[in-house]
Write an enzyme that holds these catalytic residues in place. Structure first.
Site, PDB file in Angstrom:
ATOM      1  N   THR A  47       0.812  -1.211   0.000  1.00  0.00           N
ATOM      2  CA  THR A  47       0.000   0.000   0.000  1.00  0.00           C
ATOM      3  C   THR A  47       0.850   1.268   0.000  1.00  0.00           C
ATOM      4  OG1 THR A  47      -0.171  -0.079   2.416  1.00  0.00           O
ATOM      5  CG2 THR A  47      -1.940  -1.096   1.150  1.00  0.00           C
ATOM      6  N   GLY A  48       2.166   1.149   0.255  1.00  0.00           N
ATOM      7  CA  GLY A  48       2.975   2.371   0.329  1.00  0.00           C
ATOM      8  C   GLY A  48       2.461   3.192   1.486  1.00  0.00           C
ATOM      9  N   THR A  49       1.565   4.126   1.200  1.00  0.00           N
ATOM     10  CA  THR A  49       0.607   4.602   2.182  1.00  0.00           C
ATOM     11  C   THR A  49       0.987   5.775   3.057  1.00  0.00           C
ATOM     12  OG1 THR A  49      -0.322   2.400   2.379  1.00  0.00           O
ATOM     13  CG2 THR A  49      -0.810   3.885   4.127  1.00  0.00           C
ATOM     14  N   THR A  50      -0.027   6.591   3.317  1.00  0.00           N
ATOM     15  CA  THR A  50      -0.053   7.495   4.455  1.00  0.00           C
ATOM     16  C   THR A  50      -1.407   7.311   5.121  1.00  0.00           C
ATOM     17  OG1 THR A  50       1.314   9.110   3.278  1.00  0.00           O
ATOM     18  CG2 THR A  50       0.156   9.871   5.247  1.00  0.00           C
ATOM     19  N   SER A 177       4.605   5.321   4.596  1.00  0.00           N
ATOM     20  CA  SER A 177       5.783   5.913   3.966  1.00  0.00           C
ATOM     21  C   SER A 177       5.749   7.436   3.927  1.00  0.00           C
ATOM     22  CB  SER A 177       5.938   5.363   2.544  1.00  0.00           C
ATOM     23  OG  SER A 177       4.742   5.562   1.801  1.00  0.00           O
TER      24      SER A 177
END
Length: 243
Positions: A47-50, A177
């Site tokens: 998801t990489g994601t924040t 991330s």
């Protein structure tokens, strides 16, 4: 008493049971297993994601971006819902490998339902956070770092669950991330008297700040609003709709 002969039905049954668990003990479930190594995670959907979780005067607001990638190098999906309801008044975010996060959410949701069926009452958010930490520490859920947000009789709660099973409660938290970029905004904008509507704007701006610079985050924002009445989740591809 007659001694069973070696080849009788009774002796065969006894020998079969001797090599297995006691049939009269309660059956215990087991967590799913896999043989994925840490290096294999470079080739799976992430998801990489924040993700952001904020406690408010009204309840809890959770915000996430919408992007999934392959190894952080290629956008594999632009419409990922990274926050899911797992409890009548609680939700959990997906951070890390998509498969691990989805399995984690399903396992927690099943335990919440089982607890309610056995005890006749809804699990507290503190107990749910402890369970999530135990699952993260002992299960095969690779590279996850979710946020748990919920409301119960004790008030509003936001927890970050780290990959080693650590459980930390705070007024607001960020994982993923893009966390450094989002934290910079929240440090300035957070107020403990915010309403859910105000918090949704702050959280959406935090996600947008991360999406501007973090390649693993982007494509819009999902906003989750939690109160003592339930959980509502809505996606927005255009940040201008919520900022």
């Amino acid at each position: 008493m007659r001694t069973p002969t070696h080849d009788s039905d009774f002796s065969r049954t006894s020998s079969q049971l001797s090599a297995e668990m006691n049939p009269y003990e309660p059956e215990l479930g087991s967590l799913p297993q896999n043989d994925i190594s840490a290096s294999d995670l470079d080739n799976v959907n992430k998801t990489g994601t924040t993700t952001i979780g904020i406690t408010t005067a009204d309840g809890v607001v959770i915000a996430t971006d919408m992007r999934a990638s392959l190894g952080g190098r290629f956008v594999s999906n632009k419409n990922v819902q990274k926050v899911e309801q797992i409890h009548p008044t609680a939700a959990l975010t997906m951070v890390g490998s998509v498969g691990g996060a989805q399995s984690f959410i399903k396992s927690l949701r099943a335990e919440v339902n089982l607890n309610e069926a056995r005890r006749g009452e809804v699990m507290s958010i503190d107990a749910l956070a402890t369970l999530a930490g135990n699952f993260a520490r002992g299960g095969p859920f690779f590279a996850i770092h979710p946020i748990l947000g919920g409301v119960d009789e004790e008030g509003s709660h936001v927890y970050s669950i780290d990959p080693a099973g650590g459980v930390m409660e705070d007024d607001y938290t960020v994982t993923g991330s893009g966390m450094q970029l989002a934290y910079g905004h929240l440090e300035q904008a957070y107020d403990d008297d915010m309403s859910n509507e105000e918090a949704k704007t702050v959280a959406a701006r935090g996600i947008k700040s991360a999406a501007e610079r973090d390649t693993g985050s982007g494509n819009g924002v999902f906003l989750c609003e939690i109160t003592d009445e339930g959980v509502e989740i809505e996606g927005h591809h255009d940040f201008d709709e919520v900022i």
